[in-house]
Design a protein around this motif. Structure first.
Motif, PDB file in Angstrom:
ATOM      1  N   GLN A   1       0.838  -1.178   0.000  1.00 14.48           N
ATOM      2  CA  GLN A   1       0.000   0.000   0.000  1.00 14.48           C
ATOM      3  C   GLN A   1       0.886   1.244   0.000  1.00 14.48           C
ATOM      4  OE1 GLN A   1      -3.107  -0.177  -0.432  1.00 14.48           O
ATOM      5  NE2 GLN A   1      -3.866   1.887  -0.017  1.00 14.48           N
ATOM      6  N   VAL A   2       0.500   2.229  -0.789  1.00  8.21           N
ATOM      7  CA  VAL A   2       1.230   3.479  -0.900  1.00  8.21           C
ATOM      8  C   VAL A   2       0.430   4.574  -0.225  1.00  8.21           C
ATOM      9  CG1 VAL A   2       2.098   5.227  -2.494  1.00  8.21           C
ATOM     10  CG2 VAL A   2       2.362   2.794  -3.034  1.00  8.21           C
ATOM     11  N   GLN A   3       1.106   5.389   0.536  1.00  4.96           N
ATOM     12  CA  GLN A   3       0.471   6.562   1.123  1.00  4.96           C
ATOM     13  C   GLN A   3       1.203   7.802   0.665  1.00  4.96           C
ATOM     14  OE1 GLN A   3       0.483   5.672   5.377  1.00  4.96           O
ATOM     15  NE2 GLN A   3      -1.634   4.967   5.217  1.00  4.96           N
ATOM     16  N   LEU A   4       0.442   8.878   0.483  1.00  7.26           N
ATOM     17  CA  LEU A   4       0.991  10.149   0.018  1.00  7.26           C
ATOM     18  C   LEU A   4       0.797  11.212   1.075  1.00  7.26           C
ATOM     19  CD1 LEU A   4      -0.390  10.152  -3.653  1.00  7.26           C
ATOM     20  CD2 LEU A   4       1.814   9.321  -2.830  1.00  7.26           C
ATOM     21  N   ALA A   5       1.838  12.007   1.279  1.00  6.51           N
ATOM     22  CA  ALA A   5       1.774  13.127   2.218  1.00  6.51           C
ATOM     23  C   ALA A   5       2.114  14.398   1.467  1.00  6.51           C
ATOM     24  CB  ALA A   5       2.750  12.901   3.368  1.00  6.51           C
ATOM     25  N   GLU A   6       1.164  15.332   1.464  1.00  2.84           N
ATOM     26  CA  GLU A   6       1.319  16.591   0.745  1.00  2.84           C
ATOM     27  C   GLU A   6       1.542  17.734   1.726  1.00  2.84           C
ATOM     28  OE1 GLU A   6      -2.169  15.672  -2.578  1.00  2.84           O
ATOM     29  OE2 GLU A   6      -2.642  16.460  -0.586  1.00  2.84           O
ATOM     30  N   SER A   7       2.203  18.773   1.232  1.00  2.00           N
ATOM     31  CA  SER A   7       2.333  19.989   2.036  1.00  2.00           C
ATOM     32  C   SER A   7       2.611  21.158   1.117  1.00  2.00           C
ATOM     33  CB  SER A   7       3.458  19.847   3.066  1.00  2.00           C
ATOM     34  OG  SER A   7       4.709  19.702   2.424  1.00  2.00           O
ATOM     35  N   GLY A   8       2.370  22.371   1.634  1.00  2.00           N
ATOM     36  CA  GLY A   8       2.823  23.567   0.948  1.00  2.00           C
ATOM     37  C   GLY A   8       1.767  24.478   0.374  1.00  2.00           C
ATOM     38  N   GLY A   9       0.500  24.141   0.457  1.00  2.00           N
ATOM     39  CA  GLY A   9      -0.516  25.032  -0.086  1.00  2.00           C
ATOM     40  C   GLY A   9      -0.709  26.260   0.786  1.00  2.00           C
ATOM     41  N   GLY A  10      -1.550  27.178   0.322  1.00  5.70           N
ATOM     42  CA  GLY A  10      -1.836  28.366   1.117  1.00  5.70           C
ATOM     43  C   GLY A  10      -2.358  29.510   0.278  1.00  5.70           C
ATOM     44  N   LEU A  11      -2.320  30.704   0.877  1.00  6.85           N
ATOM     45  CA  LEU A  11      -2.790  31.928   0.241  1.00  6.85           C
ATOM     46  C   LEU A  11      -1.594  32.762  -0.202  1.00  6.85           C
ATOM     47  CD1 LEU A  11      -5.019  34.063  -0.386  1.00  6.85           C
ATOM     48  CD2 LEU A  11      -4.755  34.836   1.993  1.00  6.85           C
ATOM     49  N   VAL A  12      -1.650  33.247  -1.420  1.00  8.94           N
ATOM     50  CA  VAL A  12      -0.559  34.058  -1.950  1.00  8.94           C
ATOM     51  C   VAL A  12      -1.147  35.133  -2.860  1.00  8.94           C
ATOM     52  CG1 VAL A  12      -0.160  32.531  -3.923  1.00  8.94           C
ATOM     53  CG2 VAL A  12       1.707  33.945  -3.064  1.00  8.94           C
ATOM     54  N   GLN A  13      -0.470  36.253  -2.950  1.00  7.40           N
ATOM     55  CA  GLN A  13      -0.918  37.327  -3.837  1.00  7.40           C
ATOM     56  C   GLN A  13      -0.535  37.018  -5.281  1.00  7.40           C
ATOM     57  OE1 GLN A  13       0.749  40.983  -2.305  1.00  7.40           O
ATOM     58  NE2 GLN A  13      -0.919  41.220  -0.822  1.00  7.40           N
ATOM     59  N   PRO A  14      -1.261  37.598  -6.219  1.00  3.60           N
ATOM     60  CA  PRO A  14      -0.874  37.429  -7.633  1.00  3.60           C
ATOM     61  C   PRO A  14       0.576  37.829  -7.868  1.00  3.60           C
ATOM     62  CG  PRO A  14      -3.045  38.405  -7.491  1.00  3.60           C
ATOM     63  CD  PRO A  14      -2.510  38.361  -6.081  1.00  3.60           C
ATOM     64  N   GLY A  15       1.271  37.014  -8.647  1.00  6.41           N
ATOM     65  CA  GLY A  15       2.689  37.254  -8.887  1.00  6.41           C
ATOM     66  C   GLY A  15       3.597  36.580  -7.890  1.00  6.41           C
ATOM     67  N   GLY A  16       3.027  36.030  -6.835  1.00  5.08           N
ATOM     68  CA  GLY A  16       3.815  35.389  -5.795  1.00  5.08           C
ATOM     69  C   GLY A  16       4.179  33.953  -6.133  1.00  5.08           C
ATOM     70  N   SER A  17       4.806  33.288  -5.155  1.00  2.31           N
ATOM     71  CA  SER A  17       5.302  31.929  -5.350  1.00  2.31           C
ATOM     72  C   SER A  17       4.890  31.030  -4.187  1.00  2.31           C
ATOM     73  CB  SER A  17       6.829  31.929  -5.444  1.00  2.31           C
ATOM     74  OG  SER A  17       7.292  32.673  -6.538  1.00  2.31           O
ATOM     75  N   LEU A  18       4.751  29.752  -4.501  1.00  2.78           N
ATOM     76  CA  LEU A  18       4.524  28.715  -3.502  1.00  2.78           C
ATOM     77  C   LEU A  18       5.261  27.467  -3.961  1.00  2.78           C
ATOM     78  CD1 LEU A  18       0.692  28.813  -2.663  1.00  2.78           C
ATOM     79  CD2 LEU A  18       2.557  29.379  -1.101  1.00  2.78           C
ATOM     80  N   ARG A  19       5.598  26.609  -2.985  1.00  2.00           N
ATOM     81  CA  ARG A  19       6.179  25.319  -3.336  1.00  2.00           C
ATOM     82  C   ARG A  19       5.381  24.219  -2.658  1.00  2.00           C
ATOM     83  NH1 ARG A  19      12.121  22.532  -2.495  1.00  2.00           N
ATOM     84  NH2 ARG A  19      11.373  22.248  -0.355  1.00  2.00           N
ATOM     85  N   LEU A  20       4.923  23.280  -3.473  1.00  2.00           N
ATOM     86  CA  LEU A  20       4.228  22.108  -2.970  1.00  2.00           C
ATOM     87  C   LEU A  20       5.198  20.933  -2.927  1.00  2.00           C
ATOM     88  CD1 LEU A  20       0.887  22.278  -5.016  1.00  2.00           C
ATOM     89  CD2 LEU A  20       1.456  23.415  -2.861  1.00  2.00           C
ATOM     90  N   SER A  21       4.994  20.052  -1.963  1.00  2.00           N
ATOM     91  CA  SER A  21       5.784  18.827  -1.927  1.00  2.00           C
ATOM     92  C   SER A  21       4.875  17.640  -1.664  1.00  2.00           C
ATOM     93  CB  SER A  21       6.874  18.898  -0.860  1.00  2.00           C
ATOM     94  OG  SER A  21       6.314  18.993   0.435  1.00  2.00           O
ATOM     95  N   CYS A  22       5.306  16.492  -2.132  1.00  2.00           N
ATOM     96  CA  CYS A  22       4.543  15.261  -1.944  1.00  2.00           C
ATOM     97  C   CYS A  22       5.527  14.112  -1.783  1.00  2.00           C
ATOM     98  CB  CYS A  22       3.619  15.014  -3.134  1.00  2.00           C
ATOM     99  SG  CYS A  22       2.631  13.503  -2.980  1.00  2.00           S
ATOM    100  N   THR A  23       5.320  13.337  -0.735  1.00  2.00           N
ATOM    101  CA  THR A  23       6.171  12.179  -0.459  1.00  2.00           C
ATOM    102  C   THR A  23       5.346  10.908  -0.473  1.00  2.00           C
ATOM    103  OG1 THR A  23       7.702  13.478   0.874  1.00  2.00           O
ATOM    104  CG2 THR A  23       7.708  11.103   1.220  1.00  2.00           C
ATOM    105  N   ALA A  24       5.822   9.924  -1.201  1.00  2.00           N
ATOM    106  CA  ALA A  24       5.167   8.620  -1.245  1.00  2.00           C
ATOM    107  C   ALA A  24       5.901   7.666  -0.320  1.00  2.00           C
ATOM    108  CB  ALA A  24       5.169   8.067  -2.664  1.00  2.00           C
ATOM    109  N   SER A  25       5.142   6.926   0.478  1.00  2.00           N
ATOM    110  CA  SER A  25       5.739   5.940   1.380  1.00  2.00           C
ATOM    111  C   SER A  25       5.135   4.570   1.132  1.00  2.00           C
ATOM    112  CB  SER A  25       5.534   6.357   2.836  1.00  2.00           C
ATOM    113  OG  SER A  25       4.157   6.473   3.138  1.00  2.00           O
ATOM    114  N   GLY A  26       5.926   3.550   1.362  1.00  3.97           N
ATOM    115  CA  GLY A  26       5.494   2.179   1.131  1.00  3.97           C
ATOM    116  C   GLY A  26       6.641   1.401   0.504  1.00  3.97           C
ATOM    117  N   SER A  27       6.399   0.171   0.144  1.00  2.00           N
ATOM    118  CA  SER A  27       7.423  -0.684  -0.465  1.00  2.00           C
ATOM    119  C   SER A  27       7.460  -0.416  -1.965  1.00  2.00           C
ATOM    120  CB  SER A  27       7.122  -2.153  -0.167  1.00  2.00           C
ATOM    121  OG  SER A  27       7.149  -2.397   1.211  1.00  2.00           O
TER     122      SER A  27
END
Length: 115
Positions: A1-27
């Motif tokens: 079984q694979v599980q995913l963990a996400e992070s990094g969303g939010g509120l930003v003004q136009p022209g701004g930047s964000l970084r999302l990340s996602c990690t998969a765990s399992g065999s």
């Protein structure tokens, strides 16, 4: 079984930047494809960007030149660097992991671009 963990969303003004990340765990072994899809209210889920653990990338035309996807194979983690964000990028962003003909999805993280 694979599980995913996400992070990094939010509120930003136009022209701004964000970084999302996602990690998969399992065999996990062999070739996989990981990336991000997004779904805005009242719209269908759409591709944003994907990357394989061999380094092949794919981007939606609407984000080319603004978003960059990268991966850390040792950690089964991908990152989505989002620059020059626009209000139309507002959506719930879902991590996707495709491995051995099965798609796995994260729970979604909201991105809001607003002044």
């Amino acid at each position: 079984q694979v599980q995913l963990a996400e992070s990094g969303g939010g509120l930003v003004q136009p022209g701004g930047s964000l970084r999302l990340s996602c990690t998969a765990s399992g065999s996990i072994f062999g070739i996989w494809t990981m990336g991000w899809y997004r779904q805005a209210p009242g719209k269908q889920r759409e591709l944003v960007a994907t990357i394989t653990n061999r380094g092949s990338t794919n981007y939606a035309d609407s984000v080319k030149g603004r978003f960059t996807i990268s991966g850390d194979n040792a950690k089964n983690t991908v990152y989505l660097q989002m620059n020059s964000l626009k209000p139309e990028d507002t959506a719930d962003y879902y991590c996707s992991f495709r491995w051995q003909s099965t798609n796995y999805w994260g729970q979604g993280t909201p991105v809001t671009v607003s002044s």
